[in-house]
Write a protein that holds these residues in place. Structure first.
Motif, PDB file in Angstrom:
ATOM      1  N   ASN A 152       0.797  -1.235   0.000  1.00 19.85           N
ATOM      2  CA  ASN A 152       0.000   0.000   0.000  1.00 19.85           C
ATOM      3  C   ASN A 152       0.827   1.281   0.000  1.00 19.85           C
ATOM      4  OD1 ASN A 152      -2.828  -0.861   0.045  1.00 19.85           O
ATOM      5  ND2 ASN A 152      -2.278  -1.851   1.969  1.00 19.85           N
ATOM      6  N   HIS A 153       2.143   1.145   0.131  1.00 20.61           N
ATOM      7  CA  HIS A 153       2.985   2.336   0.181  1.00 20.61           C
ATOM      8  C   HIS A 153       4.239   2.173  -0.680  1.00 20.61           C
ATOM      9  CE1 HIS A 153       0.516   4.030   3.402  1.00 20.61           C
ATOM     10  NE2 HIS A 153       0.500   2.818   3.929  1.00 20.61           N
ATOM     11  N   THR A 154       5.214   1.403  -0.191  1.00 20.75           N
ATOM     12  CA  THR A 154       6.535   1.358  -0.820  1.00 20.75           C
ATOM     13  C   THR A 154       6.510   0.910  -2.276  1.00 20.75           C
ATOM     14  OG1 THR A 154       7.369   0.747   1.366  1.00 20.75           O
ATOM     15  CG2 THR A 154       8.910   0.610  -0.482  1.00 20.75           C
ATOM     16  N   PHE A 155       5.779  -0.169  -2.562  1.00 19.09           N
ATOM     17  CA  PHE A 155       5.851  -0.781  -3.892  1.00 19.09           C
ATOM     18  C   PHE A 155       4.771  -0.308  -4.871  1.00 19.09           C
ATOM     19  CE2 PHE A 155       8.244  -4.896  -2.518  1.00 19.09           C
ATOM     20  CZ  PHE A 155       9.409  -4.154  -2.419  1.00 19.09           C
ATOM     21  N   VAL A 156       3.941   0.628  -4.458  1.00 21.37           N
ATOM     22  CA  VAL A 156       2.870   1.080  -5.360  1.00 21.37           C
ATOM     23  C   VAL A 156       3.409   1.591  -6.696  1.00 21.37           C
ATOM     24  CG1 VAL A 156       1.018   2.765  -5.676  1.00 21.37           C
ATOM     25  CG2 VAL A 156       1.211   1.520  -3.513  1.00 21.37           C
ATOM     26  N   PRO A 157       4.428   2.472  -6.717  1.00 20.42           N
ATOM     27  CA  PRO A 157       4.959   2.922  -8.016  1.00 20.42           C
ATOM     28  C   PRO A 157       5.528   1.781  -8.852  1.00 20.42           C
ATOM     29  CG  PRO A 157       5.686   4.370  -6.245  1.00 20.42           C
ATOM     30  CD  PRO A 157       5.077   3.167  -5.592  1.00 20.42           C
ATOM     31  N   LEU A 158       6.131   0.796  -8.185  1.00 26.52           N
ATOM     32  CA  LEU A 158       6.668  -0.368  -8.892  1.00 26.52           C
ATOM     33  C   LEU A 158       5.556  -1.142  -9.585  1.00 26.52           C
ATOM     34  CD1 LEU A 158       8.820  -2.576  -9.532  1.00 26.52           C
ATOM     35  CD2 LEU A 158       8.316  -3.538  -7.260  1.00 26.52           C
ATOM     36  N   TYR A 159       4.499  -1.450  -8.859  1.00 26.64           N
ATOM     37  CA  TYR A 159       3.376  -2.190  -9.438  1.00 26.64           C
ATOM     38  C   TYR A 159       2.748  -1.409 -10.593  1.00 26.64           C
ATOM     39  CZ  TYR A 159       3.586  -4.944  -5.092  1.00 26.64           C
ATOM     40  OH  TYR A 159       3.971  -5.742  -4.039  1.00 26.64           O
ATOM     41  N   GLN A 160       2.593  -0.111 -10.400  1.00 23.78           N
ATOM     42  CA  GLN A 160       1.973   0.715 -11.439  1.00 23.78           C
ATOM     43  C   GLN A 160       2.800   0.696 -12.721  1.00 23.78           C
ATOM     44  OE1 GLN A 160       1.736   4.420  -9.252  1.00 23.78           O
ATOM     45  NE2 GLN A 160      -0.418   4.100  -8.705  1.00 23.78           N
ATOM     46  N   LYS A 161       4.112   0.749 -12.592  1.00 27.21           N
ATOM     47  CA  LYS A 161       4.970   0.760 -13.771  1.00 27.21           C
ATOM     48  C   LYS A 161       4.906  -0.572 -14.511  1.00 27.21           C
ATOM     49  CE  LYS A 161       9.607   1.927 -15.351  1.00 27.21           C
ATOM     50  NZ  LYS A 161      10.961   2.416 -14.964  1.00 27.21           N
TER      51      LYS A 161
ATOM     52  N   SER B 263      -0.917   1.018   7.226  1.00 29.43           N
ATOM     53  CA  SER B 263      -1.990   1.859   6.690  1.00 29.43           C
ATOM     54  C   SER B 263      -2.912   2.395   7.782  1.00 29.43           C
ATOM     55  CB  SER B 263      -2.816   1.071   5.670  1.00 29.43           C
ATOM     56  OG  SER B 263      -2.027   0.658   4.586  1.00 29.43           O
ATOM     57  N   MET B 264      -2.905   1.769   8.947  1.00 31.57           N
ATOM     58  CA  MET B 264      -3.796   2.183  10.028  1.00 31.57           C
ATOM     59  C   MET B 264      -3.223   3.308  10.884  1.00 31.57           C
ATOM     60  SD  MET B 264      -5.014  -1.635  11.246  1.00 31.57           S
ATOM     61  CE  MET B 264      -6.156  -1.028  12.489  1.00 31.57           C
ATOM     62  N   LEU B 265      -1.932   3.568  10.771  1.00 29.90           N
ATOM     63  CA  LEU B 265      -1.296   4.537  11.663  1.00 29.90           C
ATOM     64  C   LEU B 265      -1.944   5.919  11.593  1.00 29.90           C
ATOM     65  CD1 LEU B 265       2.474   3.626  11.134  1.00 29.90           C
ATOM     66  CD2 LEU B 265       1.047   3.084  13.119  1.00 29.90           C
ATOM     67  N   TYR B 266      -2.183   6.395  10.380  1.00 34.73           N
ATOM     68  CA  TYR B 266      -2.680   7.766  10.208  1.00 34.73           C
ATOM     69  C   TYR B 266      -4.029   7.975  10.893  1.00 34.73           C
ATOM     70  CZ  TYR B 266      -4.419  12.020   8.047  1.00 34.73           C
ATOM     71  OH  TYR B 266      -4.940  13.271   7.839  1.00 34.73           O
ATOM     72  N   ASN B 267      -4.829   6.927  10.990  1.00 35.90           N
ATOM     73  CA  ASN B 267      -6.181   7.057  11.539  1.00 35.90           C
ATOM     74  C   ASN B 267      -6.210   7.552  12.980  1.00 35.90           C
ATOM     75  OD1 ASN B 267      -7.109   6.010   9.106  1.00 35.90           O
ATOM     76  ND2 ASN B 267      -7.159   3.907   9.869  1.00 35.90           N
TER      77      ASN B 267
ATOM     78  N   ALA C  46       3.909   7.613  16.612  1.00 38.38           N
ATOM     79  CA  ALA C  46       4.217   6.262  16.158  1.00 38.38           C
ATOM     80  C   ALA C  46       5.618   6.268  15.563  1.00 38.38           C
ATOM     81  CB  ALA C  46       3.198   5.800  15.113  1.00 38.38           C
ATOM     82  N   VAL C  47       6.161   5.097  15.353  1.00 42.46           N
ATOM     83  CA  VAL C  47       7.441   4.954  14.656  1.00 42.46           C
ATOM     84  C   VAL C  47       7.170   4.219  13.352  1.00 42.46           C
ATOM     85  CG1 VAL C  47       9.762   3.974  14.722  1.00 42.46           C
ATOM     86  CG2 VAL C  47       8.753   4.929  16.804  1.00 42.46           C
ATOM     87  N   ALA C  48       7.713   4.744  12.252  1.00 37.66           N
ATOM     88  CA  ALA C  48       7.434   4.158  10.947  1.00 37.66           C
ATOM     89  C   ALA C  48       8.621   4.365  10.011  1.00 37.66           C
ATOM     90  CB  ALA C  48       6.183   4.790  10.339  1.00 37.66           C
ATOM     91  N   PRO C  49       8.771   3.490   9.019  1.00 40.23           N
ATOM     92  CA  PRO C  49       9.821   3.694   8.017  1.00 40.23           C
ATOM     93  C   PRO C  49       9.475   4.877   7.119  1.00 40.23           C
ATOM     94  CG  PRO C  49       8.474   1.802   7.445  1.00 40.23           C
ATOM     95  CD  PRO C  49       8.038   2.230   8.804  1.00 40.23           C
ATOM     96  N   LEU C  50      10.503   5.449   6.520  1.00 34.55           N
ATOM     97  CA  LEU C  50      10.323   6.668   5.743  1.00 34.55           C
ATOM     98  C   LEU C  50       9.380   6.470   4.558  1.00 34.55           C
ATOM     99  CD1 LEU C  50      11.096   9.604   5.505  1.00 34.55           C
ATOM    100  CD2 LEU C  50      13.108   8.939   4.185  1.00 34.55           C
ATOM    101  N   SER C  51       9.337   5.272   3.976  1.00 33.61           N
ATOM    102  CA  SER C  51       8.467   5.034   2.817  1.00 33.61           C
ATOM    103  C   SER C  51       7.000   5.248   3.171  1.00 33.61           C
ATOM    104  CB  SER C  51       8.673   3.619   2.275  1.00 33.61           C
ATOM    105  OG  SER C  51       8.443   2.654   3.282  1.00 33.61           O
ATOM    106  N   ILE C  52       6.601   4.843   4.362  1.00 24.90           N
ATOM    107  CA  ILE C  52       5.213   5.069   4.793  1.00 24.90           C
ATOM    108  C   ILE C  52       4.969   6.548   5.042  1.00 24.90           C
ATOM    109  CG2 ILE C  52       3.662   4.780   6.767  1.00 24.90           C
ATOM    110  CD1 ILE C  52       4.185   1.910   6.774  1.00 24.90           C
ATOM    111  N   ILE C  53       5.930   7.197   5.678  1.00 30.19           N
ATOM    112  CA  ILE C  53       5.787   8.622   5.961  1.00 30.19           C
ATOM    113  C   ILE C  53       5.670   9.416   4.665  1.00 30.19           C
ATOM    114  CG2 ILE C  53       6.949  10.632   6.953  1.00 30.19           C
ATOM    115  CD1 ILE C  53       8.175   8.663   9.022  1.00 30.19           C
TER     116      ILE C  53
END
Length: 298
Positions: A102-111, A219-223, A232-239
């Motif tokens: 839902n975050h990191t690989f979305v551009p990869l899948y789209q391409k 994906s639930m963190l922002y809620n 929260a603590v999260a990797p930069l790709s999610i941020i």
């Protein structure tokens, strides 16, 4: 053996009794029983213990061992049925944890979808332990997880790592290079990112103390960031992915957590009909990782 007998056996195992299996397969109970009996005769072994008056089936020791064989046999049979269309489409099934899909690989899948119309890409979201099992049974072709589990038939390798940061609402009074002692656990939106992260977390906060809330996907963190002082603590790709909401902020942590490692899983003996799709996907993956300046490639 034939596919009808194998499907009957697996349906009985899945549903727990012949009556439910017959409903699942839209067959009469007598037909399902007949197919099971034929299978046992062909194998020369008894798969089920037949006790009158018992609705729930009981497998013999042979029956328990035969489950995995039957699943592999059915998978191979489906592969042979797909040989005719192999030259038209390159099938590939990906299994990843939520934050990647839902975050990191979305551009990869789209391409890939845009550039490779003959790739039949299937994306599946699961937890790490489930992904290992699905790959072991060759339900998926490639897995991406944040933790390693040893399986004899799975080749595991780290492909990248990325920094972890404090994530919060812009209204919070947090700042760069903040110390963990100023982050109260009662305000934490907790997500277990992996064993290394868990060990780091437990060394800074009491494991028995309650967090504000515990979630199991990135994906639930922002809620829950609208709570006063929530963090929260999260990797930069999610941020980077949720920065579009404009009301979030991220800061470095002085005693920073370990980098988040992403592992690639591939079956030692992949489906023959999917090998070409796997190779194409891995080429795009390698190119994509090289373009991501916020992650460290292995």
């Amino acid at each position: 053996m034939n596919v009808l007998s194998i499907e009957a056996f697996l349906a009985i195992v899945e549903t727990g009794n012949i009556s439910a299996a017959s409903e699942k397969l839209f067959l009469s109970q007598s037909t399902v029983s007949h197919r099971l009996k034929l299978l046992e005769e062909q194998l020369g072994i008894q798969l089920l213990v037949r006790n009158k008056g018992h609705r729930i089936i009981q497998l013999t020791s042979y029956g328990k061992e035969f489950i995995s064989i039957a699943e592999r046999w059915l998978s191979l049979w489906k592969d042979t049925q797909n040989l005719k269309s192999r030259h038209i489409y390159n099938d590939i099934a990906i299994g990843s944890v939520d934050s990647l899909n839902n975050h990191t690989f979305v551009p990869l899948y789209q391409k890939i979808v845009e550039k490779e119309p003959k790739i039949n890409l299937q994306i599946n979201t699961h937890h790490s332990s489930e992904i290992h099992t699905l790959l072991e049974n060759r339900v998926i072709d490639i897995g991406f997880v944040f933790s390693q589990i040893h399986h004899n038939n799975i080749i595991t390798k780290p492909i990248y790592s990325e920094k972890m940061y404090l994530l919060c609402n812009k209204s919070c009074n947090y700042y760069d290079n903040i110390k963990t002692k100023f982050l109260l656990k009662k305000n934490e939106i907790y997500l277990k990112w992996g064993l290394d992260y868990q060990q780091w977390h437990d060394s800074h906060w009491d494991p028995d103390e309650k967090s504000f809330i515990t979630v199991n996907t990135g994906s639930m963190l922002y809620n829950y960031l609208n709570k006063k002082d929530a963090w929260a603590v999260a990797p930069l790709s999610i941020i980077k992915s949720i920065e579009r909401f404009k009301d979030v902020a991220c800061y470095s942590i002085s005693d920073s957590p370990p980098d988040q490692k992403c592992y690639q899983l591939i079956h030692r003996y992949p489906k023959a009909s999917h090998i070409n799709g796997i190779e194409i996907f891995l080429e795009y993956l390698d190119d994509y990782i090289n373009t991501c300046d916020w992650i460290n490639k292995y």
